[in-house]
Design a protein around this motif. Sequence first.
Motif, PDB file in Angstrom:
ATOM      1  N   UNK A   1      24.354  55.969  -6.373  1.00 56.39           N
ATOM      2  CA  UNK A   1      24.786  57.166  -6.410  1.00 56.39           C
ATOM      3  C   UNK A   1      26.321  57.109  -5.791  1.00 56.39           C
ATOM      4  N   UNK A   2      26.688  58.724  -6.047  1.00 56.99           N
ATOM      5  CA  UNK A   2      28.345  58.834  -5.975  1.00 56.99           C
ATOM      6  C   UNK A   2      28.748  59.333  -4.744  1.00 56.99           C
ATOM      7  N   UNK A   3      29.518  59.137  -3.438  1.00 58.08           N
ATOM      8  CA  UNK A   3      30.024  59.706  -2.576  1.00 58.08           C
ATOM      9  C   UNK A   3      31.221  60.571  -3.133  1.00 58.08           C
ATOM     10  N   UNK A   4      31.838  61.526  -2.281  1.00 61.76           N
ATOM     11  CA  UNK A   4      33.520  61.418  -2.123  1.00 61.76           C
ATOM     12  C   UNK A   4      33.677  62.244  -0.732  1.00 61.76           C
ATOM     13  N   UNK A   5      34.924  62.030  -0.377  1.00 57.73           N
ATOM     14  CA  UNK A   5      35.250  62.221   0.839  1.00 57.73           C
ATOM     15  C   UNK A   5      36.971  63.451   0.002  1.00 57.73           C
ATOM     16  N   UNK A   6      36.630  64.083   1.465  1.00 53.39           N
ATOM     17  CA  UNK A   6      38.263  64.257   1.216  1.00 53.39           C
ATOM     18  C   UNK A   6      38.618  64.615   3.335  1.00 53.39           C
ATOM     19  N   UNK A   7      39.930  64.257   2.361  1.00 49.80           N
ATOM     20  CA  UNK A   7      40.466  63.927   4.562  1.00 49.80           C
ATOM     21  C   UNK A   7      42.323  64.523   4.487  1.00 49.80           C
ATOM     22  N   UNK A   8      42.335  65.943   4.875  1.00 48.29           N
ATOM     23  CA  UNK A   8      43.211  66.352   5.534  1.00 48.29           C
ATOM     24  C   UNK A   8      43.643  65.590   7.137  1.00 48.29           C
ATOM     25  N   UNK A   9      44.334  65.067   6.832  1.00 46.45           N
ATOM     26  CA  UNK A   9      45.838  64.751   8.361  1.00 46.45           C
ATOM     27  C   UNK A   9      46.733  65.151   9.037  1.00 46.45           C
ATOM     28  N   UNK A  10      46.981  65.624   9.998  1.00 40.52           N
ATOM     29  CA  UNK A  10      48.125  66.359  10.193  1.00 40.52           C
ATOM     30  C   UNK A  10      48.157  64.689  11.880  1.00 40.52           C
ATOM     31  N   UNK A  11      49.434  63.543  10.888  1.00 45.90           N
ATOM     32  CA  UNK A  11      49.451  63.001  12.320  1.00 45.90           C
ATOM     33  C   UNK A  11      51.109  63.077  12.974  1.00 45.90           C
ATOM     34  N   UNK A  12      51.410  61.940  13.717  1.00 47.39           N
ATOM     35  CA  UNK A  12      52.604  62.333  14.620  1.00 47.39           C
ATOM     36  C   UNK A  12      52.387  61.419  14.737  1.00 47.39           C
ATOM     37  N   UNK A  13      53.938  60.853  14.842  1.00 52.14           N
ATOM     38  CA  UNK A  13      54.868  59.157  14.897  1.00 52.14           C
ATOM     39  C   UNK A  13      54.749  59.280  16.378  1.00 52.14           C
ATOM     40  N   UNK A  14      54.528  58.964  17.331  1.00 51.85           N
ATOM     41  CA  UNK A  14      55.467  59.152  19.023  1.00 51.85           C
ATOM     42  C   UNK A  14      56.013  57.633  19.073  1.00 51.85           C
ATOM     43  N   UNK A  15      56.055  56.646  18.706  1.00 53.19           N
ATOM     44  CA  UNK A  15      56.876  55.574  18.240  1.00 53.19           C
ATOM     45  C   UNK A  15      56.728  54.423  17.432  1.00 53.19           C
ATOM     46  N   UNK A  16      57.651  52.727  17.351  1.00 52.34           N
ATOM     47  CA  UNK A  16      57.361  52.268  16.086  1.00 52.34           C
ATOM     48  C   UNK A  16      55.720  51.789  16.505  1.00 52.34           C
ATOM     49  N   UNK A  17      55.302  51.880  17.798  1.00 51.98           N
ATOM     50  CA  UNK A  17      53.940  51.375  17.900  1.00 51.98           C
ATOM     51  C   UNK A  17      52.598  51.966  18.057  1.00 51.98           C
ATOM     52  N   UNK A  18      52.702  52.838  17.873  1.00 47.97           N
ATOM     53  CA  UNK A  18      51.893  54.417  18.200  1.00 47.97           C
ATOM     54  C   UNK A  18      51.756  55.225  17.342  1.00 47.97           C
ATOM     55  N   UNK A  19      51.092  55.490  17.248  1.00 53.01           N
ATOM     56  CA  UNK A  19      51.111  57.269  16.230  1.00 53.01           C
ATOM     57  C   UNK A  19      49.459  58.065  16.100  1.00 53.01           C
ATOM     58  N   UNK A  20      49.075  59.339  16.257  1.00 54.56           N
ATOM     59  CA  UNK A  20      47.966  60.036  16.446  1.00 54.56           C
ATOM     60  C   UNK A  20      47.776  60.193  14.760  1.00 54.56           C
ATOM     61  N   UNK A  21      46.525  60.659  14.850  1.00 58.32           N
ATOM     62  CA  UNK A  21      46.066  61.456  13.402  1.00 58.32           C
ATOM     63  C   UNK A  21      44.925  62.730  13.393  1.00 58.32           C
TER      64      UNK A  21
END
Length: 228
Positions: free
Chosen positions: A175-195
């Motif tokens: 079988x076949x699955x397709x995924x679509x992933x649009x994200x908005x990310x934010x680089x908090x600092x060099x250690x942390x980021x969120x999406x």
Amino acid sequence: MKSVLFLCLFVFIGPLFYGQSSFSSGILPKVRVSYKLTDQIKWINGIESRQLLIDDTNDDSFNYDYVLTDISSLLSFRIGAHGVLNGGYLLRIKDEKLFHRTIQQYNLVFNYDTFRIGHRFATDQTFNSQESVELRGRYRITLEKPLSGNNIDQGEFYLKLGNEYIFKFQDDKSDLEMRVLPFLGYEINTKNKIEIGLDYRLDKLLNSGAENDLWLSINWFYTIKRGE
């Protein structure tokens, strides 16, 4: 750059025209902690949980339901200027059962003036005591672009668009699955980021009765450097 944006538009809008047979939706929070052992080696650990809010296959389509939890651990080895080789293990807890998955990945990342493109080639094997082994081959392409400036810097937002194809093999069936992933990310600092974004999955493309899943994905990434 125009051709890249056109390709992304086609990839992200195309699935919306596919006939739906079933639809479910929920939230998909994830935490990933990376520990830099050396400049070339990282140890990556993650936990992810799926929680269903909408399922049109049930009489009561609006209802909270815990689906599963994934706990993963990977070793990551940088190879050259663009390549990364990952290998590891994932434990899935679902319906009071344990599923085991071994994972192999090869990533390539290319940086351009105002964006970067990543390719991921992966295989994995999922098994438990009651089912035959499921084999999967995966390919994902990802575009990352800062919303201001040429680079993703501390305290800035960025756009992340991904498209993935997953080929599945189990019990002489494919079988076949397709995924679509649009994200908005934010680089908090060099250690942390969120999406934060959407994880749209169109499954069973090679068989009748397509399954459509739409998840609100919330990801937190934390990096620890050796000696800290």
